[in-house]
Write a protein that holds these residues in place. Structure first.
Motif, PDB file in Angstrom:
ATOM      1  N   GLN A  31       0.816  -1.209   0.000  1.00  0.00           N
ATOM      2  CA  GLN A  31       0.000   0.000   0.000  1.00  0.00           C
ATOM      3  C   GLN A  31       0.855   1.267   0.000  1.00  0.00           C
ATOM      4  OE1 GLN A  31      -3.623   0.415  -0.023  1.00  0.00           O
ATOM      5  NE2 GLN A  31      -2.757   2.400  -0.560  1.00  0.00           N
ATOM      6  N   SER A  32       2.047   1.180   0.584  1.00  0.00           N
ATOM      7  CA  SER A  32       2.916   2.358   0.663  1.00  0.00           C
ATOM      8  C   SER A  32       3.450   2.779  -0.701  1.00  0.00           C
ATOM      9  CB  SER A  32       4.084   2.090   1.615  1.00  0.00           C
ATOM     10  OG  SER A  32       4.955   1.101   1.087  1.00  0.00           O
ATOM     11  N   PHE A  33       3.329   1.907  -1.726  1.00  0.00           N
ATOM     12  CA  PHE A  33       3.821   2.244  -3.060  1.00  0.00           C
ATOM     13  C   PHE A  33       2.727   2.801  -3.976  1.00  0.00           C
ATOM     14  CE2 PHE A  33       6.814  -1.055  -1.642  1.00  0.00           C
ATOM     15  CZ  PHE A  33       7.998  -0.365  -1.797  1.00  0.00           C
ATOM     16  N   GLY A  81       5.951   4.184  -6.300  1.00  0.00           N
ATOM     17  CA  GLY A  81       7.207   3.616  -5.812  1.00  0.00           C
ATOM     18  C   GLY A  81       7.621   4.165  -4.471  1.00  0.00           C
ATOM     19  N   PHE A  82       8.891   4.536  -4.370  1.00  0.00           N
ATOM     20  CA  PHE A  82       9.447   5.010  -3.095  1.00  0.00           C
ATOM     21  C   PHE A  82       9.242   6.518  -2.885  1.00  0.00           C
ATOM     22  CE2 PHE A  82      11.752   1.020  -3.485  1.00  0.00           C
ATOM     23  CZ  PHE A  82      11.717   0.539  -2.182  1.00  0.00           C
ATOM     24  N   ASP A  83       8.469   7.143  -3.747  1.00  0.00           N
ATOM     25  CA  ASP A  83       8.226   8.582  -3.582  1.00  0.00           C
ATOM     26  C   ASP A  83       7.513   8.882  -2.260  1.00  0.00           C
ATOM     27  OD1 ASP A  83       9.425   9.076  -5.957  1.00  0.00           O
ATOM     28  OD2 ASP A  83       7.584   9.387  -7.113  1.00  0.00           O
ATOM     29  N   THR A  84       6.665   7.935  -1.811  1.00  0.00           N
ATOM     30  CA  THR A  84       5.978   8.135  -0.522  1.00  0.00           C
ATOM     31  C   THR A  84       6.980   8.206   0.607  1.00  0.00           C
ATOM     32  OG1 THR A  84       4.068   6.918  -1.361  1.00  0.00           O
ATOM     33  CG2 THR A  84       4.205   7.237   1.014  1.00  0.00           C
ATOM     34  N   TYR A  85       7.965   7.302   0.587  1.00  0.00           N
ATOM     35  CA  TYR A  85       8.987   7.299   1.637  1.00  0.00           C
ATOM     36  C   TYR A  85       9.815   8.585   1.583  1.00  0.00           C
ATOM     37  CZ  TYR A  85       7.894   2.397   2.432  1.00  0.00           C
ATOM     38  OH  TYR A  85       7.246   1.224   2.743  1.00  0.00           O
ATOM     39  N   LYS A  86      10.117   9.043   0.378  1.00  0.00           N
ATOM     40  CA  LYS A  86      10.856  10.305   0.244  1.00  0.00           C
ATOM     41  C   LYS A  86      10.034  11.465   0.798  1.00  0.00           C
ATOM     42  CE  LYS A  86      13.436   8.891  -3.889  1.00  0.00           C
ATOM     43  NZ  LYS A  86      13.670   9.152  -5.329  1.00  0.00           N
ATOM     44  N   SER A  87       8.716  11.395   0.572  1.00  0.00           N
ATOM     45  CA  SER A  87       7.836  12.461   1.069  1.00  0.00           C
ATOM     46  C   SER A  87       7.776  12.448   2.594  1.00  0.00           C
ATOM     47  CB  SER A  87       6.441  12.290   0.479  1.00  0.00           C
ATOM     48  OG  SER A  87       5.542  13.224   1.022  1.00  0.00           O
ATOM     49  N   VAL A  88       7.646  11.251   3.179  1.00  0.00           N
ATOM     50  CA  VAL A  88       7.588  11.152   4.646  1.00  0.00           C
ATOM     51  C   VAL A  88       8.912  11.569   5.270  1.00  0.00           C
ATOM     52  CG1 VAL A  88       7.335   9.549   6.583  1.00  0.00           C
ATOM     53  CG2 VAL A  88       5.792   9.380   4.628  1.00  0.00           C
ATOM     54  N   LEU A  89      10.016  11.121   4.674  1.00  0.00           N
ATOM     55  CA  LEU A  89      11.341  11.445   5.205  1.00  0.00           C
ATOM     56  C   LEU A  89      11.788  12.848   4.819  1.00  0.00           C
ATOM     57  CD1 LEU A  89      13.129   8.042   4.472  1.00  0.00           C
ATOM     58  CD2 LEU A  89      12.331   8.867   6.684  1.00  0.00           C
ATOM     59  N   GLU A  90      11.115  13.457   3.847  1.00  0.00           N
ATOM     60  CA  GLU A  90      11.454  14.805   3.357  1.00  0.00           C
ATOM     61  C   GLU A  90      12.935  14.907   3.047  1.00  0.00           C
ATOM     62  OE1 GLU A  90       9.445  18.192   5.091  1.00  0.00           O
ATOM     63  OE2 GLU A  90       8.289  16.873   6.397  1.00  0.00           O
ATOM     64  N   THR A  91      13.392  14.024   2.177  1.00  0.00           N
ATOM     65  CA  THR A  91      14.828  13.921   1.865  1.00  0.00           C
ATOM     66  C   THR A  91      15.388  15.215   1.283  1.00  0.00           C
ATOM     67  OG1 THR A  91      14.185  12.912  -0.254  1.00  0.00           O
ATOM     68  CG2 THR A  91      14.751  11.418   1.568  1.00  0.00           C
ATOM     69  N   GLY A  92      14.592  15.910   0.466  1.00  0.00           N
ATOM     70  CA  GLY A  92      15.070  17.164  -0.115  1.00  0.00           C
ATOM     71  C   GLY A  92      15.341  18.215   0.945  1.00  0.00           C
ATOM     72  N   SER A 309      -1.181   6.108   1.846  1.00  0.00           N
ATOM     73  CA  SER A 309       0.143   5.645   1.448  1.00  0.00           C
ATOM     74  C   SER A 309       1.224   6.178   2.394  1.00  0.00           C
ATOM     75  CB  SER A 309       0.453   6.070   0.013  1.00  0.00           C
ATOM     76  OG  SER A 309       0.388   7.485  -0.121  1.00  0.00           O
ATOM     77  N   SER A 310       1.097   7.430   2.810  1.00  0.00           N
ATOM     78  CA  SER A 310       2.050   8.008   3.765  1.00  0.00           C
ATOM     79  C   SER A 310       1.947   7.313   5.123  1.00  0.00           C
ATOM     80  CB  SER A 310       1.800   9.501   3.926  1.00  0.00           C
ATOM     81  OG  SER A 310       2.019  10.195   2.722  1.00  0.00           O
ATOM     82  N   ALA A 311       0.718   6.985   5.543  1.00  0.00           N
ATOM     83  CA  ALA A 311       0.538   6.253   6.798  1.00  0.00           C
ATOM     84  C   ALA A 311       1.163   4.873   6.718  1.00  0.00           C
ATOM     85  CB  ALA A 311      -0.956   6.148   7.115  1.00  0.00           C
ATOM     86  N   SER A 312       1.026   4.212   5.560  1.00  0.00           N
ATOM     87  CA  SER A 312       1.637   2.889   5.375  1.00  0.00           C
ATOM     88  C   SER A 312       3.153   2.983   5.414  1.00  0.00           C
ATOM     89  CB  SER A 312       1.175   2.289   4.038  1.00  0.00           C
ATOM     90  OG  SER A 312      -0.221   2.159   3.993  1.00  0.00           O
ATOM     91  N   ALA A 313       3.704   4.000   4.760  1.00  0.00           N
ATOM     92  CA  ALA A 313       5.162   4.181   4.774  1.00  0.00           C
ATOM     93  C   ALA A 313       5.662   4.477   6.181  1.00  0.00           C
ATOM     94  CB  ALA A 313       5.551   5.314   3.825  1.00  0.00           C
ATOM     95  N   SER A 314       4.925   5.314   6.916  1.00  0.00           N
ATOM     96  CA  SER A 314       5.304   5.628   8.293  1.00  0.00           C
ATOM     97  C   SER A 314       5.255   4.380   9.171  1.00  0.00           C
ATOM     98  CB  SER A 314       4.367   6.701   8.851  1.00  0.00           C
ATOM     99  OG  SER A 314       4.667   7.000  10.190  1.00  0.00           O
ATOM    100  N   SER A 315       4.247   3.517   8.950  1.00  0.00           N
ATOM    101  CA  SER A 315       4.141   2.277   9.716  1.00  0.00           C
ATOM    102  C   SER A 315       5.328   1.356   9.442  1.00  0.00           C
ATOM    103  CB  SER A 315       2.836   1.550   9.370  1.00  0.00           C
ATOM    104  OG  SER A 315       1.721   2.315   9.731  1.00  0.00           O
TER     105      SER A 315
END
Length: 340
Positions: A31-33, A81-92, A309-315
């Motif tokens: 779901q996170s993807f 893809g991994f854009d959700t994880y990048k959004s949660v982690l705010e890599t930029g 999706s952000s909640a799934s990535a955070s989990s």
């Protein structure tokens, strides 16, 4: 024949158990993807302003949601893809803060790292306090008279029996502006006290509540372990002139070490998922946790959408953190079992 029957029973059971655990995890991971979005159409909107001799009309483009036959917005699920994880982690944003030399601002300006830092500090600070208070209560109860043990054990277990969110709210009501303890402190000090106006006081109250609520669990296990301490070893230590502290350090604690590891594992897993304190003390403006961040993603925004999706990535990131946190304790436990 018996062995074959046993393994034939165990193997499917293990497989079913693993599937029972794995299927929800895989579902959340997948779901996170994906992200579900409302489908919009761009339409031309003509706006006319009354004027003389003719009205002045302007045409603009506007995005409007596509509706189905039941007048509900049409949605589509897109693989990101991994854009959700990048959004949660705010890599930029993290890269910019590091490049500008403001590394520590990451833990104050970005929600995920703010939640992570509080969760880790809260977990590691409360762990030794829970172990220490639990052991002290167990030693105290073990030394009281038989007539008093029942009532003392009952009173000691009350904080653990209370539902976590109810316990947190009960502590909060004691320290609100018109709370009982707040009034007592104001009379004693002669100053107005506002516990929930400062981040440090809220965090201190949360630590107190967690220890108050969880220490009885450690007490029960340690007290049960004290009943099996070798009496001959204790008597030998007394004869050799060992003090009470030395008997506890060299006889009691080594005997309770497997239980200490067990309480540590349970506490790390439970406290890393800290949530009740955030809700009970309404501390979102000051401190947040990883579990609260996941909950916040699931809250509908102004348009009614949820960031599933952000909640799934955070989990998933929270789960990875728990595994990393538990790894040293599990490794030490397995090593001690091999030695034993």
């Amino acid at each position: 024949m018996k062995n074959k029957t046993f393994f034939a029973f165990v193997s499917p059971s293990i497989i079913i158990m693993l599937l029972f655990i794995a299927i929800p995890l895989v579902t959340v991971f997948v779901q996170s993807f994906y992200v579900t979005q409302t489908v919009y159409n761009t339409v031309s909107v003509e706006t006319c302003t009354p004027s003389f001799p003719t009205s002045i009309c302007t045409t603009s483009k506007k995005s409007v949601p596509v509706m189905d036959k039941d007048n509900n917005p049409v949605t589509k699920t897109v693989y990101i893809g991994f854009d959700t994880y990048k959004s949660v982690l705010e890599t930029g944003k993290v890269a910019k803060l590091i490049a500008s030399g403001h590394f520590f601002d990451i833990f104050t300006n970005i929600d995920f790292y703010k939640a992570l830092s509080f969760t880790l500090l809260f977990t590691l600070i409360t762990l030794p306090l829970v172990l220490g208070v639990g052991l002290l209560i167990a030693l105290a109860v073990n030394n009281v008279s038989k007539r008093m043990k029942g009532p003392v054990i009952f009173v000691s277990l009350l904080p653990f029996i209370i539902t976590p969110i109810i316990g947190a709210l009960s502590i909060k009501w004691l320290f609100v502006s018109n709370g009982l303890l707040t009034r007592v402190l104001e009379k004693v000090t002669g100053h107005e006290i506002s516990v929930f106006a400062n981040s440090w006081s809220i965090e201190l109250l949360m630590v107190f509540y967690r220890v108050w609520h969880v220490a009885p669990f450690a007490f029960v296990l340690f007290y049960a372990g004290l009943q099996s301490v070798n009496k001959d070893t204790l008597e030998s230590a007394i004869i050799d002139g060992a003090s009470r502290f030395e008997r506890i350090r060299y006889v009691v604690i080594p005997h309770l070490m497997p239980l200490i590891y067990f309480v540590t594992l349970i506490h790390l897993m439970d406290t890393y998922r800290v949530f009740e304190e955030i809700i009970g003390f309404a501390s979102q403006a000051h401190v947040i946790s990883l579990q609260w961040l996941t909950y916040n993603f699931l809250e509908p925004d102004d348009t009614g959408n949820r960031a599933i999706s952000s909640a799934s990535a955070s989990s998933m990131l929270t789960m990875v953190g728990i595994i990393i946190l538990l790894a040293p304790v599990l490794k030490r436990t397995l090593r001690d079992q091999k030695k034993g």
